[in-house]
Design a protein around this motif. Structure first.
Motif, PDB file in Angstrom:
ATOM      1  N   GLY A  50      -6.483 -38.789 -35.646  1.00  0.00           N
ATOM      2  CA  GLY A  50      -5.493 -38.625 -36.556  1.00  0.00           C
ATOM      3  C   GLY A  50      -5.655 -37.331 -37.147  1.00  0.00           C
ATOM      4  O   GLY A  50      -4.660 -36.581 -37.182  1.00  0.00           O
ATOM      5  N   LEU A  51      -6.682 -36.901 -37.612  1.00  0.00           N
ATOM      6  CA  LEU A  51      -7.176 -35.687 -38.239  1.00  0.00           C
ATOM      7  C   LEU A  51      -6.713 -34.670 -37.206  1.00  0.00           C
ATOM      8  O   LEU A  51      -6.379 -33.328 -37.492  1.00  0.00           O
ATOM      9  CB  LEU A  51      -8.365 -35.639 -38.883  1.00  0.00           C
ATOM     10  N   GLY A  52      -7.140 -34.906 -35.921  1.00  0.00           N
ATOM     11  CA  GLY A  52      -6.886 -34.037 -34.969  1.00  0.00           C
ATOM     12  C   GLY A  52      -5.453 -33.470 -34.909  1.00  0.00           C
ATOM     13  O   GLY A  52      -5.048 -32.217 -34.621  1.00  0.00           O
ATOM     14  N   ILE A  78     -10.084 -30.725 -28.847  1.00  0.00           N
ATOM     15  CA  ILE A  78     -10.629 -31.892 -28.529  1.00  0.00           C
ATOM     16  C   ILE A  78     -10.126 -33.187 -29.250  1.00  0.00           C
ATOM     17  O   ILE A  78      -9.739 -34.148 -28.488  1.00  0.00           O
ATOM     18  CB  ILE A  78     -12.151 -31.742 -28.470  1.00  0.00           C
ATOM     19  N   PHE A  79     -10.019 -32.928 -30.413  1.00  0.00           N
ATOM     20  CA  PHE A  79      -9.636 -34.149 -31.329  1.00  0.00           C
ATOM     21  C   PHE A  79      -8.153 -34.801 -30.716  1.00  0.00           C
ATOM     22  O   PHE A  79      -7.604 -35.561 -30.743  1.00  0.00           O
ATOM     23  CB  PHE A  79      -9.817 -34.066 -32.909  1.00  0.00           C
ATOM     24  N   GLY A  80      -7.492 -33.561 -30.906  1.00  0.00           N
ATOM     25  CA  GLY A  80      -5.962 -33.611 -30.481  1.00  0.00           C
ATOM     26  C   GLY A  80      -5.767 -34.126 -29.022  1.00  0.00           C
ATOM     27  O   GLY A  80      -4.579 -35.021 -29.046  1.00  0.00           O
ATOM     28  N   ALA A  81      -6.439 -33.889 -28.191  1.00  0.00           N
ATOM     29  CA  ALA A  81      -6.383 -34.183 -26.672  1.00  0.00           C
ATOM     30  C   ALA A  81      -6.629 -35.668 -26.640  1.00  0.00           C
ATOM     31  O   ALA A  81      -5.960 -36.381 -26.006  1.00  0.00           O
ATOM     32  CB  ALA A  81      -7.122 -33.430 -25.858  1.00  0.00           C
ATOM     33  N   LEU A 143      -6.922 -22.926 -27.106  1.00  0.00           N
ATOM     34  CA  LEU A 143      -5.459 -23.649 -27.080  1.00  0.00           C
ATOM     35  C   LEU A 143      -5.077 -23.334 -25.414  1.00  0.00           C
ATOM     36  O   LEU A 143      -4.544 -24.309 -24.832  1.00  0.00           O
ATOM     37  CB  LEU A 143      -4.373 -23.210 -27.988  1.00  0.00           C
ATOM     38  N   ARG A 144      -5.572 -22.204 -25.158  1.00  0.00           N
ATOM     39  CA  ARG A 144      -5.196 -21.856 -23.542  1.00  0.00           C
ATOM     40  C   ARG A 144      -5.956 -22.993 -22.703  1.00  0.00           C
ATOM     41  O   ARG A 144      -5.230 -23.361 -21.847  1.00  0.00           O
ATOM     42  CB  ARG A 144      -5.396 -20.326 -23.349  1.00  0.00           C
ATOM     43  N   PHE A 145      -7.046 -23.264 -22.967  1.00  0.00           N
ATOM     44  CA  PHE A 145      -8.033 -24.192 -22.580  1.00  0.00           C
ATOM     45  C   PHE A 145      -7.439 -25.353 -22.409  1.00  0.00           C
ATOM     46  O   PHE A 145      -7.461 -26.026 -21.445  1.00  0.00           O
ATOM     47  CB  PHE A 145      -9.615 -23.891 -22.977  1.00  0.00           C
ATOM     48  N   GLN A 146      -7.097 -25.834 -23.507  1.00  0.00           N
ATOM     49  CA  GLN A 146      -6.691 -27.228 -23.774  1.00  0.00           C
ATOM     50  C   GLN A 146      -5.442 -27.674 -22.962  1.00  0.00           C
ATOM     51  O   GLN A 146      -5.162 -28.408 -22.352  1.00  0.00           O
ATOM     52  CB  GLN A 146      -6.441 -27.552 -25.370  1.00  0.00           C
ATOM     53  N   TYR A 147      -4.596 -26.443 -22.922  1.00  0.00           N
ATOM     54  CA  TYR A 147      -3.216 -26.511 -22.182  1.00  0.00           C
ATOM     55  C   TYR A 147      -3.542 -26.822 -20.763  1.00  0.00           C
ATOM     56  O   TYR A 147      -2.724 -27.657 -20.044  1.00  0.00           O
ATOM     57  CB  TYR A 147      -2.362 -25.329 -22.566  1.00  0.00           C
ATOM     58  N   LYS A 148      -4.574 -26.087 -20.175  1.00  0.00           N
ATOM     59  CA  LYS A 148      -4.719 -26.078 -18.684  1.00  0.00           C
ATOM     60  C   LYS A 148      -5.517 -27.427 -18.449  1.00  0.00           C
ATOM     61  O   LYS A 148      -5.311 -28.042 -17.379  1.00  0.00           O
ATOM     62  CB  LYS A 148      -5.619 -24.813 -18.221  1.00  0.00           C
ATOM     63  N   TYR A 149      -6.397 -27.985 -19.258  1.00  0.00           N
ATOM     64  CA  TYR A 149      -7.264 -29.046 -19.158  1.00  0.00           C
ATOM     65  C   TYR A 149      -6.827 -30.117 -19.838  1.00  0.00           C
ATOM     66  O   TYR A 149      -7.945 -30.907 -20.111  1.00  0.00           O
ATOM     67  CB  TYR A 149      -8.582 -28.762 -18.820  1.00  0.00           C
ATOM     68  N   TYR A 150      -5.758 -30.415 -20.350  1.00  0.00           N
ATOM     69  CA  TYR A 150      -5.205 -31.487 -21.397  1.00  0.00           C
ATOM     70  C   TYR A 150      -5.770 -32.654 -21.020  1.00  0.00           C
ATOM     71  O   TYR A 150      -6.220 -33.414 -21.596  1.00  0.00           O
ATOM     72  CB  TYR A 150      -4.047 -31.333 -21.983  1.00  0.00           C
ATOM     73  N   PHE A 157     -12.901 -37.713 -23.712  1.00  0.00           N
ATOM     74  CA  PHE A 157     -12.827 -37.824 -25.199  1.00  0.00           C
ATOM     75  C   PHE A 157     -12.055 -39.096 -25.525  1.00  0.00           C
ATOM     76  O   PHE A 157     -12.395 -39.575 -26.591  1.00  0.00           O
ATOM     77  CB  PHE A 157     -12.799 -36.712 -26.013  1.00  0.00           C
ATOM     78  N   GLY A 158     -10.875 -39.402 -25.008  1.00  0.00           N
ATOM     79  CA  GLY A 158      -9.993 -40.338 -25.636  1.00  0.00           C
ATOM     80  C   GLY A 158     -10.406 -41.586 -24.756  1.00  0.00           C
ATOM     81  O   GLY A 158      -9.815 -42.598 -25.464  1.00  0.00           O
ATOM     82  N   LEU A 159     -10.793 -41.486 -23.619  1.00  0.00           N
ATOM     83  CA  LEU A 159     -11.022 -42.967 -22.750  1.00  0.00           C
ATOM     84  C   LEU A 159     -12.534 -43.373 -22.465  1.00  0.00           C
ATOM     85  O   LEU A 159     -12.880 -44.296 -23.058  1.00  0.00           O
ATOM     86  CB  LEU A 159     -10.261 -42.775 -21.490  1.00  0.00           C
ATOM     87  N   LEU A 160     -13.073 -42.341 -21.804  1.00  0.00           N
ATOM     88  CA  LEU A 160     -14.471 -42.521 -21.315  1.00  0.00           C
ATOM     89  C   LEU A 160     -15.508 -42.609 -22.336  1.00  0.00           C
ATOM     90  O   LEU A 160     -16.375 -43.606 -22.409  1.00  0.00           O
ATOM     91  CB  LEU A 160     -14.807 -41.498 -20.329  1.00  0.00           C
TER      92      LEU A 160
END
Length: 285
Positions: A50-52, A78-81, A143-150, A157-160
């Motif tokens: 949520g804070l992400g 990472i939190f946002g993803a 942000l570029r990295f996250q966009y590529k590997y979202y 981080f969100g599932l495993l």
């Protein structure tokens, strides 16, 4: 119903996740009970993701209401993803468009098209919006990295991660329901309330002409984002709740980060700016 109007992937995902989150969690409780680690896992990942969104995607990236250490950029993406609300670049592009074109046909989630549309209907539509007006954010490596590997970041981080934590106390299935499906459901719909409910109810102390409203009780679910009329008037302010008693954990989180060197140059409207806006709002009522 015109099926072509909708993105079936989003329709399926945003239907199955709440079903699994709500009914799956009740099913698991009915058959296996509850251990204290599961509600704690839900609470912890709700706060983190949520804070992400609120402190990261919204106040840091979309509105640049403070400057962050590069390490904080990485933490927030990472939190946002893990929140499963799209990449930061796409999220911020949509949000900046919302502020610039509020309540017009260019507003991605305009309340003028109905409560459901503003809440989540716009996500279900097969109407891809371009990623634009985020050149400043595209300069950030995180942000570029996250966009590529979202999506891989979400999987890790969100599932495993929640499921692996569930293995520690021998209940990975419970962790899946509590820490993944139910948590994503809550974070999604509490975020959606800002786009829908906060443009439907609430006081208009700062801008009576705006559909946005201040609703303190929405802030209880959204880490302080319920003071939405103020936010639309002073979108660059790192705070949403400006009084000391306003419940705004995102504000407190950002302020705390500034004390340890991860955030600086926190922007906020001064007393005279706020009083001027309030006075104009009273005269225009």
């Amino acid at each position: 119903m015109d099926i072509k109007k909708y993105d079936l992937r989003n329709v399926i995902a945003l239907t199955l996740i709440p079903v699994a989150g709500i009914f799956g969690t009740f099913w698991h409780i009915w058959n296996y009970g509850i251990v204290w680690q599961e509600p704690l896992l839900l609470l912890s990942f709700w706060i983190i993701t949520g804070l992400g969104i609120t402190a990261g995607y919204h106040r840091l990236f979309s509105h640049r209401s403070f400057k962050a250490h590069p390490l904080l950029d990485w933490i927030m993406v990472i939190f946002g993803a893990a929140a499963l609300q799209n990449s930061a670049l796409k999220w911020c592009s949509d949000h900046r468009r919302h502020h610039k074109h509020l309540d017009t046909d260019k507003d991605p989630y305009s309340i003028t098209e109905g409560f459901f549309h503003a809440h989540m209907g716009w996500i279900l539509e097969n109407k891809p919006e371009p990623i634009e007006k985020v050149k400043d954010l595209e300069e950030k490596p995180a942000l570029r990295f996250q966009y590529k590997y979202y999506f891989p970041l979400f999987i890790i981080f969100g599932l495993l991660l929640p499921v692996l934590l569930g293995f520690i106390w021998g209940r990975p299935l419970g962790a899946l329901f509590w820490g993944v499906f139910l948590r994503i459901t809550l974070v999604h719909h509490f975020t959606y309330f800002i786009n829908s409910l906060c443009h439907y109810i609430g006081s208009k102390t700062y801008d009576p002409q705006s559909t946005s409203g201040d609703a303190w009780y929405v802030s209880l679910l959204t880490f302080g984002e319920g003071y939405h009329n103020y936010h639309h008037k002073f979108q660059w302010d790192y705070r949403n709740g400006i009084r000391w008693f306003h419940f705004d954990p995102s504000k407190w989180f950002i302020w705390s980060l500034s004390k340890i060197g991860l955030a600086k140059e926190l922007k906020k409207a001064n007393y005279l700016q706020i009083m001027k806006v309030q006075s104009i709002a009273i005269l225009n009522q």
